[in-house]
Design a protein around this motif. Sequence first.
Motif, short mmCIF file in Angstrom:
data_model
loop_
_atom_site.label_atom_id
_atom_site.label_comp_id
_atom_site.label_asym_id
_atom_site.label_seq_id
_atom_site.Cartn_x
_atom_site.Cartn_y
_atom_site.Cartn_z
N UNK A 88 0.81 -1.22 0.00
CA UNK A 88 0.00 0.00 0.00
C UNK A 88 0.84 1.28 0.00
N UNK A 89 2.15 1.15 0.15
CA UNK A 89 3.09 2.27 0.14
C UNK A 89 2.93 3.21 1.34
N UNK A 90 2.17 2.79 2.35
CA UNK A 90 2.04 3.60 3.55
C UNK A 90 3.36 3.54 4.30
N UNK A 91 3.83 4.71 4.72
CA UNK A 91 5.11 4.77 5.43
C UNK A 91 4.98 4.17 6.83
N UNK A 92 5.97 3.36 7.18
CA UNK A 92 6.03 2.77 8.52
C UNK A 92 6.87 3.70 9.37
N UNK A 93 6.26 4.25 10.39
CA UNK A 93 7.00 5.20 11.24
C UNK A 93 7.37 4.52 12.54
N UNK A 94 8.24 5.15 13.26
CA UNK A 94 8.70 4.61 14.52
C UNK A 94 7.80 4.99 15.69
N UNK A 95 6.61 5.45 15.41
CA UNK A 95 5.71 5.90 16.48
C UNK A 95 4.83 4.78 16.96
#
Length: 95
Positions: A88-95
């Motif tokens: 889905x190209x959703x960015x994986x963040x460290x939050x």
Amino acid sequence: MTYEELLELGEAVGTQSRGLSQELIALLPVSKHKCSFFSRKKSRDERCVICQMEYKRGDRRITLPCKHVYHADCGTRWLSINKACPICYKEVSGE
């Protein structure tokens, strides 16, 4: 390009990290693939989109915040290079 070819290219031209740190990747949930009687038919069609291999009982799988699942090793390698989900190209963040 294969993962190894990308690493060689990075060494040749220099790298700017576009992926997640190993510490952030380690925070993502990992589970074992289970094949129950009722889901047996469905699991035959489930594949890791990174390596294109079917999941087998006991395979370690990593789940991204967008709920897409990959083999743990495939997902870890992918996220170390690119912090976006390959589906889905959703960015994986460290939050």
